[in-house]
Write a protein that holds these residues in place. Structure first.
Motif, PDB file in Angstrom:
ATOM      1  N   GLN A 220       0.446   7.049  -8.221  1.00  0.00           N
ATOM      2  CA  GLN A 220      -0.033   6.924  -6.850  1.00  0.00           C
ATOM      3  C   GLN A 220      -1.453   6.374  -6.760  1.00  0.00           C
ATOM      4  OE1 GLN A 220       1.839   7.305  -4.073  1.00  0.00           O
ATOM      5  NE2 GLN A 220       3.476   7.500  -5.578  1.00  0.00           N
ATOM      6  N   ALA A 221      -2.113   6.196  -7.904  1.00  0.00           N
ATOM      7  CA  ALA A 221      -3.478   5.667  -7.901  1.00  0.00           C
ATOM      8  C   ALA A 221      -3.518   4.171  -8.158  1.00  0.00           C
ATOM      9  CB  ALA A 221      -4.311   6.380  -8.973  1.00  0.00           C
ATOM     10  N   THR A 222      -2.336   3.534  -8.273  1.00  0.00           N
ATOM     11  CA  THR A 222      -2.299   2.108  -8.585  1.00  0.00           C
ATOM     12  C   THR A 222      -2.731   1.279  -7.401  1.00  0.00           C
ATOM     13  OG1 THR A 222       0.020   1.948  -7.942  1.00  0.00           O
ATOM     14  CG2 THR A 222      -0.457   2.432 -10.255  1.00  0.00           C
ATOM     15  N   GLY A 223      -3.104   0.025  -7.670  1.00  0.00           N
ATOM     16  CA  GLY A 223      -3.584  -0.877  -6.631  1.00  0.00           C
ATOM     17  C   GLY A 223      -2.578  -1.139  -5.545  1.00  0.00           C
ATOM     18  N   ILE A 224      -1.293  -1.248  -5.892  1.00  0.00           N
ATOM     19  CA  ILE A 224      -0.285  -1.576  -4.897  1.00  0.00           C
ATOM     20  C   ILE A 224      -0.168  -0.496  -3.839  1.00  0.00           C
ATOM     21  CG2 ILE A 224       1.593  -0.594  -6.264  1.00  0.00           C
ATOM     22  CD1 ILE A 224       1.712  -3.613  -3.863  1.00  0.00           C
ATOM     23  N   VAL A 225      -0.367   0.762  -4.212  1.00  0.00           N
ATOM     24  CA  VAL A 225      -0.284   1.847  -3.235  1.00  0.00           C
ATOM     25  C   VAL A 225      -1.383   1.699  -2.189  1.00  0.00           C
ATOM     26  CG1 VAL A 225      -0.479   4.338  -2.923  1.00  0.00           C
ATOM     27  CG2 VAL A 225       0.824   3.418  -4.852  1.00  0.00           C
ATOM     28  N   LYS A 226      -2.568   1.287  -2.621  1.00  0.00           N
ATOM     29  CA  LYS A 226      -3.678   1.138  -1.692  1.00  0.00           C
ATOM     30  C   LYS A 226      -3.511  -0.095  -0.809  1.00  0.00           C
ATOM     31  CE  LYS A 226      -6.911   3.616  -4.656  1.00  0.00           C
ATOM     32  NZ  LYS A 226      -8.207   3.600  -5.366  1.00  0.00           N
ATOM     33  N   ARG A 230       0.343   0.811   5.091  1.00  0.00           N
ATOM     34  CA  ARG A 230       1.169   0.939   6.295  1.00  0.00           C
ATOM     35  C   ARG A 230       2.039  -0.310   6.434  1.00  0.00           C
ATOM     36  NH1 ARG A 230      -3.686  -1.044   7.804  1.00  0.00           N
ATOM     37  NH2 ARG A 230      -3.749  -2.681   9.404  1.00  0.00           N
ATOM     38  N   PHE A 231       3.090  -0.187   7.239  1.00  0.00           N
ATOM     39  CA  PHE A 231       3.995  -1.300   7.499  1.00  0.00           C
ATOM     40  C   PHE A 231       3.452  -2.112   8.673  1.00  0.00           C
ATOM     41  CE2 PHE A 231       7.725  -3.256   9.491  1.00  0.00           C
ATOM     42  CZ  PHE A 231       8.297  -3.884   8.390  1.00  0.00           C
ATOM     43  N   SER A 232       3.020  -3.343   8.403  1.00  0.00           N
ATOM     44  CA  SER A 232       2.441  -4.181   9.447  1.00  0.00           C
ATOM     45  C   SER A 232       2.372  -5.621   8.947  1.00  0.00           C
ATOM     46  CB  SER A 232       1.033  -3.703   9.819  1.00  0.00           C
ATOM     47  OG  SER A 232       0.147  -3.877   8.715  1.00  0.00           O
ATOM     48  N   LEU A 233       2.078  -6.534   9.855  1.00  0.00           N
ATOM     49  CA  LEU A 233       1.939  -7.937   9.468  1.00  0.00           C
ATOM     50  C   LEU A 233       0.782  -8.121   8.492  1.00  0.00           C
ATOM     51  CD1 LEU A 233       2.706 -10.909   9.718  1.00  0.00           C
ATOM     52  CD2 LEU A 233       1.235 -11.035  11.757  1.00  0.00           C
ATOM     53  N   SER A 234      -0.335  -7.452   8.760  1.00  0.00           N
ATOM     54  CA  SER A 234      -1.491  -7.587   7.857  1.00  0.00           C
ATOM     55  C   SER A 234      -1.182  -7.014   6.486  1.00  0.00           C
ATOM     56  CB  SER A 234      -2.713  -6.891   8.456  1.00  0.00           C
ATOM     57  OG  SER A 234      -2.485  -5.504   8.627  1.00  0.00           O
ATOM     58  N   SER A 235      -0.428  -5.914   6.439  1.00  0.00           N
ATOM     59  CA  SER A 235      -0.027  -5.335   5.164  1.00  0.00           C
ATOM     60  C   SER A 235       0.878  -6.304   4.400  1.00  0.00           C
ATOM     61  CB  SER A 235       0.702  -4.013   5.399  1.00  0.00           C
ATOM     62  OG  SER A 235       1.288  -3.526   4.212  1.00  0.00           O
ATOM     63  N   VAL A 237       0.925  -9.579   4.673  1.00  0.00           N
ATOM     64  CA  VAL A 237       0.088 -10.682   4.188  1.00  0.00           C
ATOM     65  C   VAL A 237      -0.719 -10.247   2.972  1.00  0.00           C
ATOM     66  CG1 VAL A 237      -1.839 -12.200   4.750  1.00  0.00           C
ATOM     67  CG2 VAL A 237      -0.019 -11.825   6.436  1.00  0.00           C
ATOM     68  N   ASN A 238      -1.306  -9.056   3.039  1.00  0.00           N
ATOM     69  CA  ASN A 238      -2.094  -8.547   1.916  1.00  0.00           C
ATOM     70  C   ASN A 238      -1.252  -8.380   0.653  1.00  0.00           C
ATOM     71  OD1 ASN A 238      -4.524  -8.424   3.264  1.00  0.00           O
ATOM     72  ND2 ASN A 238      -4.265  -6.297   3.913  1.00  0.00           N
ATOM     73  N   TYR A 239      -0.004  -8.035   0.841  1.00  0.00           N
ATOM     74  CA  TYR A 239       0.918  -7.859  -0.276  1.00  0.00           C
ATOM     75  C   TYR A 239       0.976  -9.110  -1.146  1.00  0.00           C
ATOM     76  CZ  TYR A 239       5.475  -6.824  -2.524  1.00  0.00           C
ATOM     77  OH  TYR A 239       6.490  -6.600  -3.405  1.00  0.00           O
ATOM     78  N   PHE A 240       0.877 -10.282  -0.508  1.00  0.00           N
ATOM     79  CA  PHE A 240       0.972 -11.551  -1.235  1.00  0.00           C
ATOM     80  C   PHE A 240      -0.378 -12.185  -1.535  1.00  0.00           C
ATOM     81  CE2 PHE A 240       5.096 -11.290   0.971  1.00  0.00           C
ATOM     82  CZ  PHE A 240       5.951 -11.470  -0.099  1.00  0.00           C
ATOM     83  N   THR A 241      -1.440 -11.739  -0.861  1.00  0.00           N
ATOM     84  CA  THR A 241      -2.725 -12.430  -0.996  1.00  0.00           C
ATOM     85  C   THR A 241      -3.835 -11.590  -1.612  1.00  0.00           C
ATOM     86  OG1 THR A 241      -3.348 -11.803   1.270  1.00  0.00           O
ATOM     87  CG2 THR A 241      -2.201 -13.914   0.975  1.00  0.00           C
ATOM     88  N   SER A 242      -3.620 -10.290  -1.769  1.00  0.00           N
ATOM     89  CA  SER A 242      -4.652  -9.435  -2.357  1.00  0.00           C
ATOM     90  C   SER A 242      -4.577  -9.463  -3.878  1.00  0.00           C
ATOM     91  CB  SER A 242      -4.487  -7.992  -1.876  1.00  0.00           C
ATOM     92  OG  SER A 242      -5.339  -7.121  -2.597  1.00  0.00           O
ATOM     93  N   ILE A 243      -5.702  -9.652  -4.517  1.00  0.00           N
ATOM     94  CA  ILE A 243      -5.753  -9.632  -5.982  1.00  0.00           C
ATOM     95  C   ILE A 243      -5.302  -8.278  -6.515  1.00  0.00           C
ATOM     96  CG2 ILE A 243      -7.321  -9.719  -7.973  1.00  0.00           C
ATOM     97  CD1 ILE A 243      -8.926 -11.829  -6.549  1.00  0.00           C
ATOM     98  N   ARG A 244      -5.456  -7.227  -5.726  1.00  0.00           N
ATOM     99  CA  ARG A 244      -5.064  -5.884  -6.155  1.00  0.00           C
ATOM    100  C   ARG A 244      -3.555  -5.688  -6.173  1.00  0.00           C
ATOM    101  NH1 ARG A 244      -9.047  -2.076  -6.253  1.00  0.00           N
ATOM    102  NH2 ARG A 244      -7.462  -0.456  -6.074  1.00  0.00           N
ATOM    103  N   SER A 245      -2.801  -6.623  -5.594  1.00  0.00           N
ATOM    104  CA  SER A 245      -1.357  -6.479  -5.481  1.00  0.00           C
ATOM    105  C   SER A 245      -0.629  -7.195  -6.615  1.00  0.00           C
ATOM    106  CB  SER A 245      -0.869  -7.059  -4.150  1.00  0.00           C
ATOM    107  OG  SER A 245       0.551  -7.122  -4.111  1.00  0.00           O
TER     108      SER A 245
END
Length: 289
Positions: A220-226, A230-235, A237-245
């Motif tokens: 639960q401490a992994t980057g993808i969890v952070k 939440r379920f949203s358009l920004s989430s 987008v972040n799923y594909f564009t955040s280096i943490r993902s």
């Protein structure tokens, strides 16, 4: 043979101290821990130096991400390691049982010039979450191995795999001296470990995962969890564009291009894109199933 344990750290001192404490009580004693604190603001460096004075702490800038930080640890170890030593990569949210290094060292000697990696358990439940995988490029995914059916003859706890994560993988020194370090330019946070082990396998270094080498991780401490808070358009987008993902598209593109057969890469990438897109929705739907 000495084991150089390389751990990148960015804040989360509570996890780091538990990780280091589990290493401090190992039955195998010929090891040196090398931590890279890349920009922590929670007093990580001072705390480690006070509680674990025999451990090496390197300081670096926070823009290194995981790959740059682990490379700093590896570079330090390579400067000091003997030819028959091993370099072990770990994360600071990992804990290991007392016989962990001993088991790694045994398998390291049983399979010379090979990479030895660990099975991963969820520390909160004890559940096995990463038993080891073999990549199938044509299906665009990696399949878990079956230790009961696919183990190396004469070694029931050992099975050959195609790649390994950075959470508990022991490398011969020669691998890095021959191939260089992880790719921190194209793969700054995720997939650099997989990429490097695929590269090592192509260079002739077999990879074995060992069932008696257990790492317990705070999933639960992994980057993808952070990233997926939440379920949203920004989430989405972040799923594909955040280096943490782990779904970070530039890294997935480079990883596939660098390792998949070139003639099949367009098909592989489309399959991978569909799979990770479905994975986003599955994360939020799963609790209701």
């Amino acid at each position: 043979m000495k084991i150089w344990i390389c751990i990148p750290v960015f804040n989360r001192i509570e996890y780091t101290l538990k990780c280091l404490a589990s290493l401090q009580v190992q039955s195998f004693r010929n090891f040196q821990v090398v931590v890279c604190d890349h920009g922590s603001s929670d007093g990580t460096t001072a705390t480690i130096q006070a509680q674990f004075p025999d451990m090496v702490v390197l300081n670096a800038d926070s823009n290194l991400w995981w790959t740059g930080a682990i490379n700093r640890c590896l570079a330090y170890a390579l400067e000091h390691a003997a030819a028959d030593d091993g370099l072990l990569t770990m994360n600071n949210d990992n804990e290991v049982p007392e016989n962990y290094l001993q088991n790694l060292a045994i398998h390291f000697s049983q399979f010379p010039n090979s990479i030895i990696t660990s099975v991963i358990h969820d520390i909160s439940s004890g559940k096995l979450i990463e038993p080891g995988y073999r990549q199938n490029w044509f299906h665009g995914t990696a399949y878990p191995v079956d230790h009961a059916k696919q183990h190396v003859v004469g070694y029931p706890d050992v099975i050959a795999v195609t790649h390994a994560s950075g959470r508990g993988t022991l490398f011969p020194v020669q691998v890095f001296r021959q191939l260089g370090l992880f790719d921190e330019i194209h793969l700054p946070h995720y997939a650099a470990d997989y990429d490097f082990t695929f590269k090592a396998a192509r260079a002739g270094y077999p990879i074995y995962i060992c069932r008696d080498c257990q790492v317990f991780s705070y999933i639960q401490a992994t980057g993808i969890v952070k990233v997926l808070n939440r379920f949203s358009l920004s989430s989405f987008v972040n799923y594909f564009t955040s280096i943490r993902s782990p779904a970070y598209l530039p890294a997935r593109w480079w990883f596939g291009w660098h390792n998949c057969p070139k003639w099949y890469f367009p098909v592989y990438f489309m399959i991978d894109l569909m799979r990770i897109s479905g994975g986003y929705f599955k994360i939020f739907i799963k609790p209701y199933l």
